[in-house]
Design an enzyme around this catalytic site. Structure first.
Site, PDB file in Angstrom:
ATOM      1  N   SER A 117    -119.756  -0.815  19.831  1.00 27.73           N
ATOM      2  CA  SER A 117    -120.632  -1.089  19.321  1.00 27.73           C
ATOM      3  C   SER A 117    -121.023  -0.097  17.874  1.00 27.73           C
ATOM      4  CB  SER A 117    -122.477   0.159  19.623  1.00 27.73           C
ATOM      5  OG  SER A 117    -123.297  -0.310  19.381  1.00 27.73           O
ATOM      6  N   TYR A 141    -126.337   6.226  23.335  1.00 30.05           N
ATOM      7  CA  TYR A 141    -125.805   4.668  23.524  1.00 30.05           C
ATOM      8  C   TYR A 141    -124.799   5.103  22.679  1.00 30.05           C
ATOM      9  CZ  TYR A 141    -124.408   0.342  23.663  1.00 30.05           C
ATOM     10  OH  TYR A 141    -123.871  -1.117  23.328  1.00 30.05           O
ATOM     11  N   LYS A 145    -120.695   5.095  23.067  1.00 28.26           N
ATOM     12  CA  LYS A 145    -119.593   4.119  23.346  1.00 28.26           C
ATOM     13  C   LYS A 145    -118.203   4.593  22.696  1.00 28.26           C
ATOM     14  CE  LYS A 145    -121.074   0.584  25.062  1.00 28.26           C
ATOM     15  NZ  LYS A 145    -120.978  -0.072  25.886  1.00 28.26           N
TER      16      LYS A 145
END
Ligand code: UDP
Length: 332
Positions: A117, A141, A145
């Site tokens: 991402s 988040y 990743k």
């Protein structure tokens, strides 16, 4: 030999499965259906309801199917939730991938394409963002990743596994046939939220902040069509199958649109006025995220087909018109 798509019932995963099947590939889909939809899985794919955190289930899959490579989408993906429930993100995204990699190493499956991402960068150093730029996530988040990218890198050195991490910018749009599209429950993403207005499911949209240092004060994002993202996964897998070395690629259009411009485009495409109200900034939102995807074009031969925002939005509109409740009752 089949391609295993983990998270193949989710938004980007399901579109990648459609592109793989159109390209004549044999596809196995694994998804725990926590956020994915059974109805989004292509009927020609073999489906297994498994959870990547469950080593026994993943081992059984590798023992039953002959897998040549893995495309891994299975993850929790809401930035806001990752801030209020970080351990869920460490569990699903990091521990889940740990179990997957352990099982891959044990079964000699040595190629993986991973959904990373733009959130791995955090506040960008420069626009457009290059893969070599600083990675300093501003939310959990993005942190998970990035941690998975690093875990794959060490695993690659120790066990010869090769990986491609694809850092997506803002995925949007729907399959050109409108058979599948974007549906999340609850919905938090800008474009599907805007479509809830013409669909009669909400009266207005909120613009999170209009005091950013951008051309109209609202956040700039790089919106990339989901089918173009899907194609990049196939190119990345073929790159690994051709002996390509482990690497990281940005995937975006290289053009930024403000929140206000996106809303205006949806107004134009749908003919609906779409009332919008300015609301406070959302925590952790960088002002601008725009990719340089020159590396993916050069190394993978990636050529995104949808450059025009109106054309992208039009595919999403076809999906929302034909599926006003998303996958709704189809999920059984
Ligand atoms: N956004 C907004 N209103 C909403 C949802 C999102 O103004 O109801 C903004 C958000 O602050 C961001 C952009 O739209 O600047 C895209 O947000 P989204 O959640 O779709 O994707 P993200 O950029 O977080 O991956």
């Amino acid at each position: 030999m089949a391609v295993l798509v983990l998270g193949g019932a989710g938004y980007i995963g399901s579109h990648t499965v459609y592109e793989l099947i159109d390209a004549g590939r044999d596809v196995v889909v694994a998804d725990n259906l926590m956020t994915g939809f059974r109805a989004a899985v292509h009927p020609k794919a073999r489906f297994y309801q498994v959870d990547i955190r469950n080593r026994g289930e993943i081992d059984a899959l590798f023992e039953k199917e002959s897998i040549e490579g893995v495309i891994h989408f299975a993850a929790s993906s809401q930035v806001g939730e990752s801030m209020t429930d970080p351990l869920k993100y460490y569990d699903n995204n990091l521990s889940g991938t740990l179990v997957l990699l352990q099982s891959m190493v044990a079964h000699g499956v040595d190629k993986i394409v991973f959904s990373s991402s733009a959130a791995t960068y955090g506040e960008p150093e420069q626009i457009p963002i290059l893969e070599s730029d600083r990675t300093q996530p501003t939310n959990c988040y993005g942190e998970t990743k990035l941690a998975v990218e690093r875990m794959m890198s060490w695993t690659s050195e120790a066990h010869g596994l090769r990986y491609v991490a694809l850092r997506y910018f803002n995925a949007c749009g729907a399959h050109p046939t409108a058979a599948i599209g974007e549906a999340h429950e609850p919905e938090t993403h800008l474009i599907p939220l805007i479509f809830q207005v013409p669909a009669g499911r909400r009266g207005k949209v909120y613009i999170f902040g209009d005091d950013y240092p951008t051309r109209d004060g609202t956040c700039v994002r790089d919106y990339i069509h989901v089918t173009d993202l899907a194609q990049a996964h196939i190119l990345a897998l073929d790159y690994l199958m051709g002996g390509g070395r482990s690497d990281v690629f940005n995937l975006g259009n290289g053009v930024g649109f403000t929140v206000k411009e996106v809303i205006e485009t949806v107004r134009t495409v749908t003919g609906c006025p779409i009332p919008a109200e300015i609301a406070p900034r959302r925590g952790g939102d960088p002002a601008q995220l725009v990719a340089s995807s020159e590396k993916a074009r050069r190394v993978l031969g990636w050529k995104p087909q949808y450059a025009d925002m109106k054309a992208i939005i039009a595919t999403a509109w076809e999906w929302h018109k034909s599926h006003p409740d998303g996958f709704g009752a189809q999920n059984q």
